[in-house]
Design a protein around this motif. Sequence first.
Motif, PDB file in Angstrom:
ATOM      1  N   TYR A 164      84.737  70.531  44.340  1.00 16.26           N
ATOM      2  CA  TYR A 164      85.180  70.470  42.944  1.00 16.26           C
ATOM      3  C   TYR A 164      86.695  70.628  42.913  1.00 16.26           C
ATOM      4  CZ  TYR A 164      80.347  71.067  41.437  1.00 16.26           C
ATOM      5  OH  TYR A 164      79.001  70.902  41.215  1.00 16.26           O
ATOM      6  N   LEU A 165      87.386  69.669  42.322  1.00 18.98           N
ATOM      7  CA  LEU A 165      88.823  69.785  42.122  1.00 18.98           C
ATOM      8  C   LEU A 165      89.264  68.840  41.023  1.00 18.98           C
ATOM      9  CD1 LEU A 165      90.798  68.044  45.017  1.00 18.98           C
ATOM     10  CD2 LEU A 165      88.370  67.767  44.721  1.00 18.98           C
ATOM     11  N   ASP A 166      90.292  69.252  40.301  1.00 19.48           N
ATOM     12  CA  ASP A 166      90.852  68.441  39.223  1.00 19.48           C
ATOM     13  C   ASP A 166      92.301  68.160  39.580  1.00 19.48           C
ATOM     14  OD1 ASP A 166      91.535  67.139  36.948  1.00 19.48           O
ATOM     15  OD2 ASP A 166      91.251  68.827  35.580  1.00 19.48           O
ATOM     16  N   TRP A 167      92.561  66.947  40.035  1.00 20.58           N
ATOM     17  CA  TRP A 167      93.907  66.646  40.525  1.00 20.58           C
ATOM     18  C   TRP A 167      94.506  65.406  39.871  1.00 20.58           C
ATOM     19  CZ3 TRP A 167      93.531  64.353  46.158  1.00 20.58           C
ATOM     20  CH2 TRP A 167      92.410  63.539  46.265  1.00 20.58           C
ATOM     21  N   GLY A 168      93.896  64.960  38.782  1.00 22.98           N
ATOM     22  CA  GLY A 168      94.451  63.853  38.020  1.00 22.98           C
ATOM     23  C   GLY A 168      94.200  62.485  38.598  1.00 22.98           C
ATOM     24  N   LEU A 169      93.420  62.400  39.663  1.00 24.71           N
ATOM     25  CA  LEU A 169      93.127  61.099  40.267  1.00 24.71           C
ATOM     26  C   LEU A 169      92.072  60.388  39.420  1.00 24.71           C
ATOM     27  CD1 LEU A 169      94.181  59.785  42.928  1.00 24.71           C
ATOM     28  CD2 LEU A 169      91.977  60.361  43.931  1.00 24.71           C
ATOM     29  N   PRO A 170      92.269  59.086  39.113  1.00 26.25           N
ATOM     30  CA  PRO A 170      91.278  58.359  38.302  1.00 26.25           C
ATOM     31  C   PRO A 170      89.902  58.378  38.961  1.00 26.25           C
ATOM     32  CG  PRO A 170      93.281  57.070  38.562  1.00 26.25           C
ATOM     33  CD  PRO A 170      93.399  58.228  39.502  1.00 26.25           C
ATOM     34  N   ARG A 171      88.884  58.628  38.153  1.00 23.78           N
ATOM     35  CA  ARG A 171      87.530  58.722  38.726  1.00 23.78           C
ATOM     36  C   ARG A 171      86.829  57.368  38.798  1.00 23.78           C
ATOM     37  NH1 ARG A 171      85.147  63.122  39.972  1.00 23.78           N
ATOM     38  NH2 ARG A 171      83.074  62.359  39.413  1.00 23.78           N
ATOM     39  N   ASP A 172      87.554  56.292  38.506  1.00 22.03           N
ATOM     40  CA  ASP A 172      86.980  54.965  38.708  1.00 22.03           C
ATOM     41  C   ASP A 172      87.553  54.317  39.968  1.00 22.03           C
ATOM     42  OD1 ASP A 172      89.559  54.459  37.915  1.00 22.03           O
ATOM     43  OD2 ASP A 172      89.033  52.837  36.530  1.00 22.03           O
TER      44      ASP A 172
END
Length: 493
Positions: free
Chosen positions: A184-192
């Motif tokens: 789990y991480l939130d790093w601003g990378l597009p998830r598409d």
Amino acid sequence: MLVVGAGPSGLVLGCSLLLRGVAVRIVDRAPAPAVTSRALGLQARGVEVLDRLGALGDLPERAVRVSGVSVSANGTELVRIRVDQVPLGSRHRTLLISQAAVEGQLRELLERLGGKVEWGHEVVGLSQDGGGVSVEVRHGADVAVSRAGWVVGCDGAHSAVRRLGRFGFPGAQVVENFLLADVYLDWGLPRDTAAAWISPDGVFAAFPLPESNLWRLVAPCERGVGADDVLGQLSELLPARTGYRGVRFDGAVWTSVFRIHRRLAERYRQGRVLLAGDAAHIHSPFGGQGLNTGLGDADNLGWKLALVASGRADAALLDSYQAERRPVAAAVLEGTTGATRLALGDGRVRRVLRDRLAAPLLNLPSVQRRLARAASQLGVHYRRGPLAPWRFAPLDTGLRAGERVPDLICRREDGTATRLHAELRGRWALLGRYEPLAAVVRELLGDEVVLLERPMAQAWLVRPDAHLGWRGRPVPAKLHRWLANVLRTGRAG
């Protein structure tokens, strides 16, 4: 019938046999179903296999919708490969979905068909004779001996069936240490987007998983890493290789350290014992081909084994399984090994080829289309195999025997519209309005054939795995001769 291993290959094979009325026992040494994600990519060909079985369910809705793969170096995107297009001749696109979810769908179908998996049952011995196979199965402290007409090892890279059956499994190591974690991480990378970064120090890759903020991280590592230190090592490699700094890991679902090998069984069949999936071939995960290749094995073997078990075909038909599927695995091993070595840039020459030659070529739409078709495995064919020998036909531009038949729109005998693949469901399909041929296929195949209407110049007999078996003018004697020969000798002649 005994299937050893309840992974995707074993479950597809078990469902295929039950669909055709063949009793099957499935055992697995694991105490319970796996819950970790493991393989991720389900290519179009694999999706078709599940669709034809009736096991696709809601997997497309649960999968991550990835539109592209981005490859960057030194803060600059070198390559962006589109993966959101539906390949020509298919209704399906690549699904980013966990192997655990695929297995769950297959177990649901298995149970609906009256089957089950016997967990905690390990095969520890086997011997065969002309009448069957004697198998020693350990459950807890007890070892029981049972008999099976046929045994198929779908028990993975460390297959007990392969070892006990004395199948040769030559190969070599490709990469020594690979780190993997679902984090789990939130790093601003597009998830598409699936992303990879290349640097002189190595590669780092990230794939979005269906659950919010969950990512699959993968990276090679030069030194050995213990299972408890995977996250620590990845947290160091991520900023160094991607440029993203200050990224905090919020917990991991799964971590692993693995080596990449390329190995291919010398034989897929020895008497009454056969191999499928990772038990027969292992290779680099680059390209997401492992799960799909195993599904293709089971799809090919299921209908052949059912015909032999029911007495409608001679055991010689099973030799066509190796003849058709082993070359597919050999090509996958070659392609994935080359892609892995090029991507890792092992050596200055490979790095130059990767960065200055391969990267510009990969941005060309024509190259991307070819790569997409190869990855989808929709182009896999069995032309020139024992069931589709080459014949000189200089003016023939249509579909040839051994090629995959697209999911055509047809009509049932009552006139209602349907799709070809939806009607297969473990059956053969006779396409065209050629009633004289119906008696032939039903005589030799029983009820395992569906008649479908479609305006065509010739009649087509489509195999249960959606490959063209026979086509020709509606002359019953010719079809009878071809099909009888296939069932009796395993060769089309």
